[in-house]
Enzyme design. Structure first.
Site, PDB file in Angstrom:
ATOM      1  N   GLU A 140      29.632 -56.550 -19.891  1.00  0.00           N
ATOM      2  CA  GLU A 140      28.057 -56.289 -19.388  1.00  0.00           C
ATOM      3  C   GLU A 140      27.986 -57.261 -18.427  1.00  0.00           C
ATOM      4  O   GLU A 140      26.989 -58.037 -18.302  1.00  0.00           O
ATOM      5  CB  GLU A 140      27.220 -56.692 -20.644  1.00  0.00           C
ATOM      6  CG  GLU A 140      27.265 -55.628 -21.587  1.00  0.00           C
ATOM      7  CD  GLU A 140      26.035 -55.334 -22.563  1.00  0.00           C
ATOM      8  OE1 GLU A 140      24.966 -55.720 -22.034  1.00  0.00           O
ATOM      9  OE2 GLU A 140      26.110 -54.890 -23.640  1.00  0.00           O
ATOM     10  N   ARG A 159      22.636 -58.232 -21.359  1.00  0.00           N
ATOM     11  CA  ARG A 159      23.246 -59.432 -21.434  1.00  0.00           C
ATOM     12  C   ARG A 159      22.758 -60.504 -22.321  1.00  0.00           C
ATOM     13  O   ARG A 159      23.329 -61.544 -22.657  1.00  0.00           O
ATOM     14  CB  ARG A 159      23.047 -59.936 -19.828  1.00  0.00           C
ATOM     15  CG  ARG A 159      24.202 -58.890 -19.155  1.00  0.00           C
ATOM     16  CD  ARG A 159      23.861 -59.278 -17.512  1.00  0.00           C
ATOM     17  NE  ARG A 159      24.720 -58.314 -16.792  1.00  0.00           N
ATOM     18  CZ  ARG A 159      24.945 -58.028 -15.369  1.00  0.00           C
ATOM     19  NH1 ARG A 159      23.695 -58.581 -14.835  1.00  0.00           N
ATOM     20  NH2 ARG A 159      25.611 -57.281 -14.820  1.00  0.00           N
TER      21      ARG A 159
HETATM   22  N1  COS Z   1      17.221 -54.813 -11.626  1.00  0.00           N
HETATM   23  C1  COS Z   1      16.712 -53.946 -10.731  1.00  0.00           C
HETATM   24  N2  COS Z   1      17.294 -53.697  -9.478  1.00  0.00           N
HETATM   25  C2  COS Z   1      18.407 -54.227  -8.993  1.00  0.00           C
HETATM   26  C3  COS Z   1      19.107 -55.419  -9.967  1.00  0.00           C
HETATM   27  C4  COS Z   1      18.232 -55.494 -11.279  1.00  0.00           C
HETATM   28  N3  COS Z   1      18.493 -56.529 -12.196  1.00  0.00           N
HETATM   29  N4  COS Z   1      20.047 -55.797  -9.355  1.00  0.00           N
HETATM   30  C5  COS Z   1      20.454 -55.180  -8.256  1.00  0.00           C
HETATM   31  N5  COS Z   1      19.109 -54.394  -8.057  1.00  0.00           N
HETATM   32  C6  COS Z   1      18.862 -53.598  -6.878  1.00  0.00           C
HETATM   33  C7  COS Z   1      18.888 -54.419  -5.606  1.00  0.00           C
HETATM   34  O1  COS Z   1      17.334 -54.996  -5.716  1.00  0.00           O
HETATM   35  C8  COS Z   1      19.126 -53.566  -4.579  1.00  0.00           C
HETATM   36  O2  COS Z   1      18.120 -52.814  -4.247  1.00  0.00           O
HETATM   37  P1  COS Z   1      17.692 -52.102  -2.749  1.00  0.00           P
HETATM   38  O3  COS Z   1      18.786 -51.392  -2.316  1.00  0.00           O
HETATM   39  O4  COS Z   1      16.661 -51.216  -2.915  1.00  0.00           O
HETATM   40  O5  COS Z   1      17.615 -53.381  -1.896  1.00  0.00           O
HETATM   41  C9  COS Z   1      20.300 -52.443  -5.143  1.00  0.00           C
HETATM   42  O6  COS Z   1      19.874 -52.765  -6.602  1.00  0.00           O
HETATM   43  C10 COS Z   1      21.639 -53.196  -4.846  1.00  0.00           C
HETATM   44  O7  COS Z   1      21.615 -54.558  -5.438  1.00  0.00           O
HETATM   45  P2  COS Z   1      22.959 -55.554  -4.849  1.00  0.00           P
HETATM   46  O8  COS Z   1      22.850 -55.109  -3.489  1.00  0.00           O
HETATM   47  O9  COS Z   1      22.492 -56.804  -5.709  1.00  0.00           O
HETATM   48  O10 COS Z   1      24.163 -54.800  -5.480  1.00  0.00           O
HETATM   49  P3  COS Z   1      25.832 -55.213  -5.515  1.00  0.00           P
HETATM   50  O11 COS Z   1      26.660 -54.037  -5.284  1.00  0.00           O
HETATM   51  O12 COS Z   1      25.925 -56.519  -4.845  1.00  0.00           O
HETATM   52  O13 COS Z   1      25.968 -55.392  -6.903  1.00  0.00           O
HETATM   53  C11 COS Z   1      26.340 -57.063  -8.862  1.00  0.00           C
HETATM   54  C12 COS Z   1      25.397 -56.688  -7.606  1.00  0.00           C
HETATM   55  C13 COS Z   1      27.704 -57.384  -8.902  1.00  0.00           C
HETATM   56  C14 COS Z   1      25.353 -58.100  -9.645  1.00  0.00           C
HETATM   57  C15 COS Z   1      26.148 -55.606  -9.812  1.00  0.00           C
HETATM   58  O14 COS Z   1      27.177 -54.691  -9.351  1.00  0.00           O
HETATM   59  C16 COS Z   1      26.782 -55.924 -11.340  1.00  0.00           C
HETATM   60  O15 COS Z   1      25.981 -56.301 -12.095  1.00  0.00           O
HETATM   61  N6  COS Z   1      27.999 -55.585 -11.441  1.00  0.00           N
HETATM   62  C17 COS Z   1      28.500 -55.772 -12.955  1.00  0.00           C
HETATM   63  C18 COS Z   1      28.495 -54.515 -13.559  1.00  0.00           C
HETATM   64  C19 COS Z   1      28.647 -54.659 -15.039  1.00  0.00           C
HETATM   65  O16 COS Z   1      27.760 -55.504 -15.649  1.00  0.00           O
HETATM   66  N7  COS Z   1      29.170 -53.948 -15.760  1.00  0.00           N
HETATM   67  C20 COS Z   1      29.510 -54.101 -17.038  1.00  0.00           C
HETATM   68  C21 COS Z   1      29.268 -52.580 -17.748  1.00  0.00           C
HETATM   69  S1  COS Z   1      28.649 -52.379 -19.186  1.00  0.00           S
HETATM   70  S2  COS Z   1      30.070 -53.140 -20.328  1.00  0.00           S
END
Ligand code: COS
Length: 380
Positions: A364, A244
């Site tokens: 992303e 990002r």
């Molecule tokens: N680094 C490390 N771990 C992470 C993290 C990060 N940046 N973000 C989340 N996690 C971990 C959390 O700590 C959590 O761990 P535990 O289950 O052990 O507690 C787990 O991953 C799940 O995290 P979370 O509950 O936040 O997941 P969500 O399903 O709510 O998703 C978003 C959060 C929406 C932020 C995420 O799905 C996302 O970034 N989506 C967009 C995807 C993207 O960018 N796609 C583009 C693809 S490339 S073009």
């Protein structure tokens, strides 16, 4: 811009700017018009050590700091936004997971080829029904003896089909809840059962190829697993944290190119008997564009500098991407406004900058995803 850069970082900027102005900017319009992947520039960039900048020299990288890498990406994207996304998708999305989570054997096998730019990489997370909700993917990787068998599909995969090495996310435990059960794999292009579909026709960054991937009983060896089983979601998120910032740098390059074009046009375009640059309406637009670009640049460099100093950078990267991408779209819009009707035509580059800018608010992680990440940190 007075952010204190080292002599080495200034040298990276001047060297890459010279390259981008000589080799990228002159073909950026044609690449866009013809939807042509600029294959010929990649060996040149590899020759300049631009395809694996933040990785150690022992692995074929340039061993630079992350701020230098962002400066280079900004300058490449200022010349050609398509080339910018090829560079960052390869360097951050595809190479970083191997560097960070790969076994020694995986590093030995892939890292030098990737960091030196000999073999191009791609990152395959998104699926037709799993975009923002990245954990909702249905692609599976089922263990069978000493292998995994992949089935399913991915979409919008930058660099495919020109990539040779793909980081693919699939469920090793399809029954697991939420984000658990997903694992990461290194898949080579010539693996039987793996194929690349037709590239999408896009609004912008048209030279970057973004086709779907298909896996049909695609069998990869067990040692293609990257990290541990079930660690895939976290590998994807950590990779995107760095990615990002790269999109922030790409947005910055696009915004700077749009401002440069607007300034040049405002100085030469005469209306009411004088250059329009002398009109306050135009000056105020230019002042706002320059200010928001500088603010975006500081956010991008701050996030990159956090990586260099070993500080957290997830929230800072989300802020950098959010602000820089929305700045790019706004600045490109204003650049067209300054050009008037001419800006809406292909005679000037600003319509391309406008189309290229929009994707930085989407891939992303959309701007809404960045706001989720930032708000969660603020409310924690
Ligand atoms: N680094 C490390 N771990 C992470 C993290 C990060 N940046 N973000 C989340 N996690 C971990 C959390 O700590 C959590 O761990 P535990 O289950 O052990 O507690 C787990 O991953 C799940 O995290 P979370 O509950 O936040 O997941 P969500 O399903 O709510 O998703 C978003 C959060 C929406 C932020 C995420 O799905 C996302 O970034 N989506 C967009 C995807 C993207 O960018 N796609 C583009 C693809 S490339 S073009």
């Amino acid at each position: 811009m007075d952010f204190e850069l080292t002599d080495e970082q200034e040298l990276v900027r001047s060297t890459v700017r010279e390259f981008a102005e000589a080799e990228l900017a002159p073909v950026a319009g044609e690449i866009d018009r013809d939807h042509r992947f600029p294959e010929e520039v990649l060996p040149k960039m590899a020759g300049m050590n631009l395809m694996g900048m933040p990785y150690p020299e022992e692995y074929g990288g340039a061993g630079t700091d992350y701020v230098s890498y962002m400066i280079a990406l900004e300058e490449v994207s200022r010349g050609c936004a398509t080339t910018g996304v090829i560079m960052t998708a390869h360097t951050t999305l595809a190479t970083f997971p191997i560097y960070k989570f790969g076994s020694q054997a995986q590093k030995d096998k892939y890292l030098s080829d990737m960091a030196s730019g000999r073999r191009l990489g791609a990152f395959a997370l998104t699926e037709p029904a799993a975009g923002t909700d990245a954990a909702a993917g249905t692609c599976t990787a089922i263990r069978k003896d000493n292998s995994y068998v992949l089935n399913g599909s991915k979409i919008f995969i930058s660099n495919a089909p020109f990539a040779e090495i793909y980081i693919v996310f699939a469920k090793t435990d399809p029954d697991a809840q939420g984000t658990r059960g997903m694992s990461a794999f290194i898949v080579e292009r010539d693996t039987p059962g793996f194929s690349v579909g037709e590239a999408e026709h896009k609004l912008g960054i048209r030279g970057s190829s973004t086709p779907p991937l298909y896996f049909t009983n695609c069998q990869v060896p067990a040692d293609a697993l990257l990290g541990q089983e079930g660690q895939g979601f976290k590998i994807a998120m950590q990779t995107l944290d760095g990615g990002r910032i790269g999109i922030g740098a790409q947005a910055l390059g696009i915004a700077q190119a749009a401002l440069d074009a607007a300034v040049a046009y405002a100085k030469e375009r005469v209306q009411f008997g004088k250059p329009i640059a002398s009109l306050q309406a135009i000056q105020w637009m230019i002042a706002d564009m320059a200010t928001s670009i500088d603010a975006a640049r500081l956010l991008v460099y701050r996030a990159a500098s956090n990586i260099d100093h070993g500080f957290p950078y997830s929230t800072e990267g989300a802020m950098a991407k959010l602000f820089a991408s929305e700045t790019a779209t706004r600045v490109a819009d204003r650049a067209i406004q300054i050009h008037g009707g001419y800006g809406y035509t292909e005679s000037y580059p600003v319509e391309r900058h406008y189309r290229d800018a929009k994707i930085t608010e989407l891939y992303e992680g959309t701007s809404e995803v960045q706001r989720m990440v930032i708000a969660r940190a603020a409310l924690r």
